[in-house]
Scaffold this active site. Structure first.
Site, mmCIF file in Angstrom:
data_model
loop_
_atom_site.group_PDB
_atom_site.id
_atom_site.type_symbol
_atom_site.label_atom_id
_atom_site.label_comp_id
_atom_site.label_asym_id
_atom_site.label_seq_id
_atom_site.Cartn_x
_atom_site.Cartn_y
_atom_site.Cartn_z
ATOM 1 N N GLU A 1 -9.718 -2.373 5.419
ATOM 2 C CA GLU A 1 -10.336 -2.092 6.716
ATOM 3 C C GLU A 1 -11.587 -2.946 6.916
ATOM 4 O O GLU A 1 -12.177 -3.418 5.938
ATOM 5 C CB GLU A 1 -10.740 -0.612 6.761
ATOM 6 C CG GLU A 1 -9.581 0.360 6.597
ATOM 7 C CD GLU A 1 -8.762 0.517 7.869
ATOM 8 O OE1 GLU A 1 -8.963 -0.252 8.820
ATOM 9 O OE2 GLU A 1 -7.916 1.428 7.898
ATOM 10 N N ASN B 1 -7.415 -3.523 14.428
ATOM 11 C CA ASN B 1 -8.823 -3.812 14.100
ATOM 12 C C ASN B 1 -8.944 -4.966 13.104
ATOM 13 O O ASN B 1 -9.995 -5.168 12.512
ATOM 14 C CB ASN B 1 -9.505 -2.550 13.540
ATOM 15 C CG ASN B 1 -8.877 -2.076 12.236
ATOM 16 O OD1 ASN B 1 -7.934 -2.682 11.739
ATOM 17 N ND2 ASN B 1 -9.393 -0.990 11.689
ATOM 18 N N HIS C 1 -7.177 -5.299 10.276
ATOM 19 C CA HIS C 1 -6.931 -4.999 8.854
ATOM 20 C C HIS C 1 -5.619 -5.611 8.376
ATOM 21 O O HIS C 1 -4.699 -5.849 9.151
ATOM 22 C CB HIS C 1 -7.024 -3.495 8.563
ATOM 23 C CG HIS C 1 -5.889 -2.656 9.063
ATOM 24 N ND1 HIS C 1 -6.077 -1.430 9.645
ATOM 25 C CD2 HIS C 1 -4.548 -2.833 9.037
ATOM 26 C CE1 HIS C 1 -4.907 -0.898 9.953
ATOM 27 N NE2 HIS C 1 -3.961 -1.735 9.596
ATOM 28 N N ASP D 1 0.816 -1.217 0.000
ATOM 29 C CA ASP D 1 0.000 0.000 0.000
ATOM 30 C C ASP D 1 0.842 1.255 0.000
ATOM 31 O O ASP D 1 2.059 1.213 0.211
ATOM 32 C CB ASP D 1 -0.961 -0.015 1.203
ATOM 33 C CG ASP D 1 -0.320 -0.529 2.481
ATOM 34 O OD1 ASP D 1 0.914 -0.510 2.557
ATOM 35 O OD2 ASP D 1 -1.043 -0.937 3.395
#
Ligand code: F6R
Length: 247
Positions: free
Chosen positions: A143, A136, A138, A67
């Site tokens: 996400e 979380n 990801h 990314d």
């Protein structure tokens, strides 16, 4: 799935680096999928050590990163291109023209993402993908959501990710709000996956990822379906899994 319980961060970084070195030894022109963030820094440091000892040759390696923030130039110290140069590429004999990171400066999101998907295809796919894990759940910037995003796409970062990443910037306001990220299909198409998790902050997410229901609410849970998943974690990250008697 293989879980390596590292004694500590150094230990698991050494072992993960050795796996990467073995991959490159077996396939000198391997395509490595790389991650940024705090987690893999130790692995990159160990890879530089192995390179200096003559135990890994990057000359034929290609790399594709997961990314990049949209809007950051390669020269921006917070860009993931800068990170990769700083921690790895500047210190080993990799041909930088074969190191790829999504083009953060491309304003046309569709174009940036299409080009990256084509690129991953043109290099023959990923042999070994290194992943960190978000608190979380990801992976990359995939996400939690209602669907698994398939291929490279433009992501609106969640508040929790912006907050978690603010530590690298002068202020929270400076954190870009969007990023280009490989999708779940790009990641799952990698032949092998190496997931690294450290610290208590990741313990619940690691438990959910490896033993929870497979759901886009915990994007990393999809990794349960990969048949060559190796997990490298420290005792803190494994604490919930251990509490539940699963290890
Ligand atoms: C980085 C990336 C992210 C991180 C994750 C964990 O390229 O794709 O998914 O792996 O946010 O970040 P750290 O390692 O900083 O806790």
């Amino acid at each position: 799935m293989m879980i390596y319980q590292g004694k500590d961060y150094k230990d698991l970084s050494e072992k993960a680096a050795e796996i990467i070195a073995a991959e490159v030894f077996m396939k000198p022109d391997a395509v490595l999928g790389l991650a940024t963030g705090s987690t893999p820094i130790g692995v990159y440091e160990e890879l530089v050590k192995l390179y200096n000892m003559g135990r890994i040759d990057f000359s034929k390696v290609t790399s594709v990163n997961l990314d990049e923030y949209k809007g950051l130039s390669p020269e921006n110290e917070q860009s993931y291109r800068y990170f990769m140069n700083h921690y790895l590429f500047d210190h080993v004999n990799i041909d930088k023209s074969r190191t790829y990171v999504p083009n953060g400066l491309e304003e046309d999101s569709q174009k940036a993402c299409d080009e990256y998907n084509q690129l991953i295809e043109s290099v023959g796919g990923i042999d070994l993908q290194v992943l960190g894990l978000g608190g979380n759940g990801h992976i990359g910037f995939n996400e939690p959501g209602d669907v698994f995003d398939k291929v490279t796409h433009c992501v609106k970062l969640t508040e929790s990710t912006i907050e978690a990443n603010a530590r690298f910037f002068n202020s929270k306001e400076e954190v870009p709000t969007e990023a280009y990220s490989m999708g779940i299909q790009n990641i799952m198409s990698a032949k092998k996956i190496l997931l690294i998790a450290t610290g208590e902050r990741k313990a619940e997410a690691l438990y959910q990822a490896l033993y929870g229901p497979i759901s886009p609410k915990v994007p990393a849970s999809i990794l349960q379906l990969h048949n060559q998943l190796a997990v490298f974690a420290d005792p803190e990250a494994l604490s919930v899994i251990k509490e539940k008697g699963l290890l």
